[in-house]
Motif scaffolding. Sequence first.
Motif, PDB file in Angstrom:
ATOM      1  N   ASP A 188      -0.015  17.794   4.045  1.00 24.72           N
ATOM      2  CA  ASP A 188      -0.538  16.435   3.897  1.00 24.72           C
ATOM      3  C   ASP A 188      -1.338  16.297   2.601  1.00 24.72           C
ATOM      4  OD1 ASP A 188       0.606  15.482   6.203  1.00 24.72           O
ATOM      5  OD2 ASP A 188      -1.189  15.706   7.443  1.00 24.72           O
ATOM      6  N   ALA A 189      -2.134  17.316   2.299  1.00 21.39           N
ATOM      7  CA  ALA A 189      -2.938  17.254   1.076  1.00 21.39           C
ATOM      8  C   ALA A 189      -2.024  17.211  -0.149  1.00 21.39           C
ATOM      9  CB  ALA A 189      -3.885  18.445   1.010  1.00 21.39           C
ATOM     10  N   ASP A 190      -0.978  18.035  -0.145  1.00 19.78           N
ATOM     11  CA  ASP A 190      -0.041  18.013  -1.277  1.00 19.78           C
ATOM     12  C   ASP A 190       0.597  16.640  -1.425  1.00 19.78           C
ATOM     13  OD1 ASP A 190      -0.462  20.510  -2.205  1.00 19.78           O
ATOM     14  OD2 ASP A 190       1.180  21.452  -1.071  1.00 19.78           O
ATOM     15  N   ALA A 191       0.978  16.074  -0.299  1.00 16.91           N
ATOM     16  CA  ALA A 191       1.602  14.744  -0.351  1.00 16.91           C
ATOM     17  C   ALA A 191       0.623  13.714  -0.907  1.00 16.91           C
ATOM     18  CB  ALA A 191       2.062  14.338   1.049  1.00 16.91           C
ATOM     19  N   LEU A 192      -0.647  13.888  -0.565  1.00 16.82           N
ATOM     20  CA  LEU A 192      -1.667  12.963  -1.073  1.00 16.82           C
ATOM     21  C   LEU A 192      -1.819  13.091  -2.593  1.00 16.82           C
ATOM     22  CD1 LEU A 192      -4.021  10.980  -0.790  1.00 16.82           C
ATOM     23  CD2 LEU A 192      -5.453  12.849   0.034  1.00 16.82           C
ATOM     24  N   TYR A 193      -1.892  14.349  -3.082  1.00 16.22           N
ATOM     25  CA  TYR A 193      -2.014  14.525  -4.539  1.00 16.22           C
ATOM     26  C   TYR A 193      -0.788  13.954  -5.250  1.00 16.22           C
ATOM     27  CZ  TYR A 193      -5.520  17.986  -3.058  1.00 16.22           C
ATOM     28  OH  TYR A 193      -6.574  18.609  -2.468  1.00 16.22           O
ATOM     29  N   ASP A 194       0.374  14.231  -4.671  1.00 15.38           N
ATOM     30  CA  ASP A 194       1.613  13.743  -5.304  1.00 15.38           C
ATOM     31  C   ASP A 194       1.594  12.231  -5.461  1.00 15.38           C
ATOM     32  OD1 ASP A 194       2.648  16.237  -5.501  1.00 15.38           O
ATOM     33  OD2 ASP A 194       3.968  16.095  -3.740  1.00 15.38           O
ATOM     34  N   ILE A 195       1.258  11.558  -4.397  1.00 12.70           N
ATOM     35  CA  ILE A 195       1.357  10.098  -4.446  1.00 12.70           C
ATOM     36  C   ILE A 195       0.267   9.518  -5.348  1.00 12.70           C
ATOM     37  CG2 ILE A 195      -0.051   9.427  -2.427  1.00 12.70           C
ATOM     38  CD1 ILE A 195       2.397   7.644  -1.659  1.00 12.70           C
ATOM     39  N   LEU A 196      -0.888  10.190  -5.386  1.00  9.99           N
ATOM     40  CA  LEU A 196      -1.928   9.732  -6.309  1.00  9.99           C
ATOM     41  C   LEU A 196      -1.435   9.853  -7.749  1.00  9.99           C
ATOM     42  CD1 LEU A 196      -5.205  11.198  -4.737  1.00  9.99           C
ATOM     43  CD2 LEU A 196      -4.745   8.781  -5.182  1.00  9.99           C
ATOM     44  N   GLY A 243       0.864  -1.174   0.000  1.00 11.61           N
ATOM     45  CA  GLY A 243       0.000   0.000   0.000  1.00 11.61           C
ATOM     46  C   GLY A 243       0.899   1.221   0.000  1.00 11.61           C
ATOM     47  N   TRP A 244       0.342   2.370   0.403  1.00 11.51           N
ATOM     48  CA  TRP A 244       1.132   3.594   0.364  1.00 11.51           C
ATOM     49  C   TRP A 244       1.029   4.369   1.679  1.00 11.51           C
ATOM     50  CZ3 TRP A 244      -2.136   1.979  -3.511  1.00 11.51           C
ATOM     51  CH2 TRP A 244      -1.537   1.640  -4.728  1.00 11.51           C
ATOM     52  N   ALA A 245       2.110   5.040   2.010  1.00  8.78           N
ATOM     53  CA  ALA A 245       2.104   5.933   3.163  1.00  8.78           C
ATOM     54  C   ALA A 245       2.444   7.326   2.669  1.00  8.78           C
ATOM     55  CB  ALA A 245       3.134   5.466   4.179  1.00  8.78           C
ATOM     56  N   PHE A 246       1.792   8.325   3.222  1.00  9.74           N
ATOM     57  CA  PHE A 246       2.120   9.698   2.827  1.00  9.74           C
ATOM     58  C   PHE A 246       1.948  10.601   4.028  1.00  9.74           C
ATOM     59  CE2 PHE A 246      -2.055  11.744   2.873  1.00  9.74           C
ATOM     60  CZ  PHE A 246      -2.911  10.663   2.857  1.00  9.74           C
ATOM     61  N   GLY A 247       2.372  11.829   3.881  1.00  8.90           N
ATOM     62  CA  GLY A 247       2.141  12.792   4.946  1.00  8.90           C
ATOM     63  C   GLY A 247       3.377  13.602   5.245  1.00  8.90           C
ATOM     64  N   ALA A 248       3.141  14.787   5.780  1.00  6.58           N
ATOM     65  CA  ALA A 248       4.209  15.707   6.109  1.00  6.58           C
ATOM     66  C   ALA A 248       4.984  15.189   7.309  1.00  6.58           C
ATOM     67  CB  ALA A 248       3.613  17.073   6.427  1.00  6.58           C
ATOM     68  N   ALA A 249       6.187  15.717   7.475  1.00  8.12           N
ATOM     69  CA  ALA A 249       6.985  15.351   8.639  1.00  8.12           C
ATOM     70  C   ALA A 249       6.368  15.972   9.887  1.00  8.12           C
ATOM     71  CB  ALA A 249       8.413  15.845   8.465  1.00  8.12           C
ATOM     72  N   GLU A 250       6.681  15.371  11.029  1.00  2.00           N
ATOM     73  CA  GLU A 250       6.160  15.884  12.287  1.00  2.00           C
ATOM     74  C   GLU A 250       6.682  17.311  12.497  1.00  2.00           C
ATOM     75  OE1 GLU A 250       6.117  13.999  16.616  1.00  2.00           O
ATOM     76  OE2 GLU A 250       5.963  12.493  15.020  1.00  2.00           O
ATOM     77  N   GLY A 251       5.855  18.164  13.070  1.00  2.00           N
ATOM     78  CA  GLY A 251       6.297  19.527  13.329  1.00  2.00           C
ATOM     79  C   GLY A 251       6.038  20.474  12.168  1.00  2.00           C
ATOM     80  N   GLU A 252       5.561  19.956  11.056  1.00  2.00           N
ATOM     81  CA  GLU A 252       5.216  20.791   9.902  1.00  2.00           C
ATOM     82  C   GLU A 252       4.144  21.798  10.310  1.00  2.00           C
ATOM     83  OE1 GLU A 252       5.968  20.918   6.425  1.00  2.00           O
ATOM     84  OE2 GLU A 252       4.543  22.587   6.544  1.00  2.00           O
ATOM     85  N   GLU A 253       4.341  23.041   9.945  1.00  2.00           N
ATOM     86  CA  GLU A 253       3.438  24.068  10.467  1.00  2.00           C
ATOM     87  C   GLU A 253       2.059  24.040   9.848  1.00  2.00           C
ATOM     88  OE1 GLU A 253       4.665  28.048  10.885  1.00  2.00           O
ATOM     89  OE2 GLU A 253       6.255  27.511  12.309  1.00  2.00           O
ATOM     90  N   ASN A 254       2.050  23.974   8.520  1.00  2.00           N
ATOM     91  CA  ASN A 254       0.756  23.942   7.873  1.00  2.00           C
ATOM     92  C   ASN A 254       0.439  22.502   7.472  1.00  2.00           C
ATOM     93  OD1 ASN A 254      -1.582  24.477   6.600  1.00  2.00           O
ATOM     94  ND2 ASN A 254      -0.766  26.125   5.308  1.00  2.00           N
TER      95      ASN A 254
END
Length: 705
Positions: free
Chosen positions: A634-642, A618-629
């Motif tokens: 997370d949404a950008d990471a989701l679009y990228d991986i899609l 499967g896939w894992a995505f998401g910003a690193a911990e401590g990311e401000e926005n």
Amino acid sequence: MSGLLDLAYNLWWSWHPEVRILFKQLNQEAWKASIHNPVRMLRDLPAELLEAAEHNAEYLRRYDIIMNRFRRYLNSRSGWFKEQYPGKEALTIAYFSAEYGLHHSLPFYAGGLGFLAGDHLKECSDMGVPLVAVGFMYSEGYLHQHIQSDGWQTGSKECLDREATPVKRVLNWDGDHLVIRVPYVEPAIYVAVWKVDVGKVPLYLLDTDIPLNDEASRRISSSLYMSDREERLRQEIVLGIGGRMVLRTLGIEYSAVHLNEGHPAFALLERIRERMEHGILFDEAVRQVQGTTVFTTHTPVAAGHDVFSTDLMDKYFGTYYSELGIDRDQFLALGKHPDHPENGFNMTVLALRLSGYHNAVSKKHGEVTRQMWRGLWQDLAEDQVPIDAITNGVHLPTWMNSRIEDLLDSHFYYVAPNWQQEPDDETIWNLVDEVPDKDLWDLHLQLKNKLINRIRERKRVKWIKALDDTTNFVTEGPFLNPSVLTIGFARRFATYKRADLIFHDLDRLKKIISNRWRPVQIIFAGKAHQSDDEGKRILQKIYQIARQPEFEGRIAIVEDYNEQTAQYLVHGVDVWLNNPLPPMEACGTSGMKAGINGVLNLSILDGWWLEGYNGRNGWAFGAAEGEENRDAADADALYDILEREVIPLYYSSSLDAIPHGWVKMMKESIKSIAPRFCARRMVKDYVNNYYPKMVSSADAEREKS
Ligand SMILES: *Cc1c(COP(=O)(O)O)cnc(C)c1O
């Protein structure tokens, strides 16, 4: 065929497809009309149809075989538990939970916590673990979700028809319905007792909706998790103290307790009080209760931990604490949060203090929980805080589609004939690689078609009945297309689950969804809690986006999420999306249900996915911990991986029209997730970690007395 009633009143049918088929064969329309509830079906079935079956040789043959197997199952004293702990059945465990997700005909659940409890009971039954369970009969447990034309969620209550549900009245010596009085509460609250048989495990249900009670008390068991603080407290008193009284009245002996979340923690006070009746001093009674109690905590969300004001505690426990031989301050101290003592009486604190064994529901949640409650163990370093982690698991016979199971069986059988008895053996699951890609893919497409046909049929029926507002025609999925990559998102609409994350950048999403050659469609389902306006706003936002023509009817919202819809979704979508705000997802179990069916997880690394994701399943995505926005990242990471991985892999079919890369991942998903995230592994962990210790505590107790 009187045995049909016995079958109908034991939920064993719910995880044995052959029994469901036996009911369905009586009459397919009646089975459908009953919404797959055999008790309702048998009640409503014309007598001629039963008689016809009685004269049908084929039917009788099947009936006899199934009845024999059912009786053998119920009478069997063998099984994993007996082999591991011979002679220990005497130490029965009482399991307390405010909710149980067992089947959609029993509306006693809100979400994951309930399904975890339901799966626990089913698995304990299969393994022969001696367990009795206590919970509520919520007479208005079903709040049917309706979405208005402006997208706002409303609810209509359906009152449970107790005579058409697989629940039985528990009778007293005179043959009347057993009613107990909850001790130490004035004015009196009375509780009628019902029972659900979950295979070999009895689940006793408390029902205050009886004429003996005044109006306010009748409502106590009407619905899950009342918002009003006093009503909630009264619920928890009935569950813990009333529940304990029910087991005592029935003469059910148990020596250990498993609390599923803090709501039933008052049960432990009763266990202490009873020991004191036998002359044991408070401190010793507490030690004994701790030694035989395990407490499972389920959430880092603050609202998941009940806190009651001292005023309310005084009102309901003003006489109780003297029974415990302690004063008011000592009593209130039992529920005092070490870091926020001013807040009131905290049920999680009470449960942690009175239980000797505590666990969180995933490794990550273990870390978060140790940090949350370290104040209770001030002299210990954080990693020494005695809260373990036992990651949740799902009951495979309930959640793995039976046709997928059959397909696997046809390949597993020759090497591991009884593989269903050892679902947690990782080596066996490697046999998934022997299933031809075409067989698994064809079956997946069948299940996907089944899901999409169901959604479209529902929509069609609604449309015929003209219940429909044409502006919202597209929102319920009439244009779903089985050949399009399908993402599923279904769970409670709690804010931290961020159902609307994928809508963060509408232009980008639009491009993804409406790609002419490689389109994507998304199916949403889930209810917001009645008093959660923020959750309702998220649902409304999705609804309003879904009806915009730019999204081409490719976003669907299925109303009234329940167990049945969950089954269709976790079997039939291609991708299971989960994007909670870390670390709020304590575990998450729907992704496990999807993964064992070859539905690929696309998830933020949180909860169980931190343990489950292996880079190939499967896939894992998401910003690193401590990311401000965090949302944007997370949404950008989701679009990228899609765009880069999910969509190209799905649409990369070869000459034989099978996306082999995708199927490879499906196989990896099944074989890596099923053995490690099944309820068998989980129940073994609970029993092996805590059971021997609780047995020696109980033995020591017996010697002393
Ligand atoms: C499994 C299940 C849940 C829990 O899902 P999570 O992913 O843990 O939120 C909720 N509702 C239904 C109907 C389920 O079957």
